[in-house]
Design an enzyme around this catalytic site. Structure first.
Site, PDB file in Angstrom:
ATOM      1  N   SER A 128      40.778  35.027  41.168  1.00 17.91           N
ATOM      2  CA  SER A 128      40.217  35.431  39.166  1.00 17.91           C
ATOM      3  C   SER A 128      39.951  33.880  38.800  1.00 17.91           C
ATOM      4  CB  SER A 128      40.963  35.231  38.310  1.00 17.91           C
ATOM      5  OG  SER A 128      40.444  35.802  37.202  1.00 17.91           O
ATOM      6  N   TYR A 153      50.093  35.393  34.445  1.00 13.92           N
ATOM      7  CA  TYR A 153      48.479  36.538  35.393  1.00 13.92           C
ATOM      8  C   TYR A 153      48.499  35.302  35.887  1.00 13.92           C
ATOM      9  CZ  TYR A 153      44.991  38.400  36.605  1.00 13.92           C
ATOM     10  OH  TYR A 153      43.558  38.937  37.427  1.00 13.92           O
ATOM     11  N   LYS A 157      47.410  34.597  40.704  1.00 14.36           N
ATOM     12  CA  LYS A 157      46.740  34.060  41.289  1.00 14.36           C
ATOM     13  C   LYS A 157      46.259  33.040  41.967  1.00 14.36           C
ATOM     14  CE  LYS A 157      45.132  38.295  40.569  1.00 14.36           C
ATOM     15  NZ  LYS A 157      45.273  38.940  41.437  1.00 14.36           N
TER      16      LYS A 157
END
Ligand code: NAD
Ligand code: UDP
Length: 341
Positions: A128, A153, A157
């Site tokens: 991302s 979150y 990544k």
């Protein structure tokens, strides 16, 4: 000649379903693994309505190593894996970090272990743009230094990228492509698949379409006092079908070049402010949106857009759908979903 097989985790989700369609249309055979925690099984019927093929489907949680090995053993002729499966709600990840680390990290570890055991050589990983945090210079290239993640979150990544890098170093027989998505929006032009957020959307685009459909009273714009030209946050909104195409380019590139590890930004190279996106949506669809200016949302970076030249040079890929068509597809999808309810 038999078709090359690709295993897609999270293939019933938003980006995964568009990629499954694109892969099948490019002549690949697709095996989907999904536990349906954020998607619905009827997506498989929609995929087959568009392409003429229903993908093989395994309703399995990627955090379960035994089930994952069973599926990989059955499909050990696959040429690659595209790993989409993850939880992705930033706010929820702040409230429930363990759930996010468990799901996103254990899923990736199981994918990698199964790839090694069953000698499946190529991985595409959904990373991302959030790994760049608040960059000092824009647009960001793949060389732009990463900033500490601002949410659990985002941390999954950054960790995911590092886990893959270490694994490739130890297993030179494997290749991996890390794709850093900017802001995927829109839906398939058939109107049969698109984004299906659970409950109140976190992301701007589904919030816009749900407001246009009257499901939400009004859209809140999170801040208009940023140090950007018009005061609104800027992002790089990219058509989900362009994102899907990049996965095929990445798989084909790895099969041909065995590159070890590569990282690519998937964006358009065009930054749009929140208000510019809203105006473009209104004009593409001839709709007036009800919106208000609200407080800034904690954790939002003022501006982030991509330099995606590397993907163009190496993969021969670039975003090609027009913003107008993308915004029309988003609205068409919303109307189709509303009709179903
Ligand atoms: P999505 O929620 O629509 O799709 C993810 C799919 O994975 C869902 O079908 C869900 O049921 C499945 N899944 C989740 N955990 C699983 C597990 N443990 N086992 C099996 N299946 C599981 O999300 P999306 O928007 O399609 O995102 C796909 C990937 O791209 C994710 O990794 C996400 O973090 C990443 N990403 C998305 C965006 C975005 O804006 N949509 C931006 C950057 C990165
Ligand atoms: N945004 C907004 N209202 C919303 C949702 C999002 O103003 O209801 C803004 C948000 O502040 C950000 C942009 O839209 O500037 C994109 O947000 P999104 O959550 O879609 O993606 P992000 O870039 O944060 O991952």
């Amino acid at each position: 000649m038999s078709k090359s097989k690709i295993i897609i985790t999270g293939g019933c989700g938003y980006i995964g379903s568009h990629t499954a369609v694109a892969l099948q249309q490019a002549g690949f055979e697709v095996v989907i693994i999904d536990n349906l925690i954020n998607s619905q099984e009827n997506v498989l019927t929609r995929i087959s309505e568009i392409t003429g093929f229903k993908p093989q489907f395994e309703k399995v949680d990627c955090t379960n190593p035994i089930s994952m090995k069973d599926i990989f053993a059955k499909n050990n002729d696959a040429v690659g894996v595209i790993h989409f499966a993850a939880l992705k709600a930033v706010g929820e990840s702040v409230a429930q970090p363990i759930k996010y680390y468990k799901n996103n990290i254990n899923s990736l570890l199981n994918v990698l272990e199964s790839m090694i055991e069953f000698k499946i050589p190529n991985l595409v990983f959904s990373s991302s743009a959030c790994v760049y945090g608040e960059p000092e210079k824009l647009p960001v290239t793949e060389q732009t230094p990463l900033q500490p993640a601002t949410s659990p979150y985002g941390a999954t990544k950054v960790m995911g990228e590092n886990i893959i890098k270490d694994t490739i170093r130890a297993h030179p027989e494997l290749n991996a492509t890390l794709l850093r998505y900017f802001n995927p929006i829109g839906a398939h032009p058939s109107g049969k698949i698109g984004e299906l957020p659970n409950g109140i959307p976190n992301n701007l685009m589904p919030y816009i379409t749900q407001t246009a459909a009257g499901i939400r009273d009004k859209l809140s714009i999170f801040g208009n006092d940023y140090s950007t030209p018009d005061g609104y946050c800027i992002r790089d909104y990219i058509d989900v079908n362009d994102v899907a195409d990049a996965h095929i380019a990445a798989i084909q590139y790895m099969i041909k070049n065995k590159p070890g590890i590569e990282t690519f930004n998937l964006g358009t190279g065009r930054g749009l402010s929140v208000i510019e996106l809203i105006k473009a949506f209104e004009s593409a669809n001839n709709i007036k949106l009800n919106y208000i200016i609200a407080e800034r949302r904690p954790g939002d970076v003022p501006e982030l857009w991509a330099n995606a030249n590397l993907a163009n040079q190496k993969l021969g890929w670039k975003a090609k759908r027009s913003l107008e068509d993308t915004l029309k597809s988003a609205w068409q999808w919303q109307k189709n979903v509303s009709d179903l309810k």
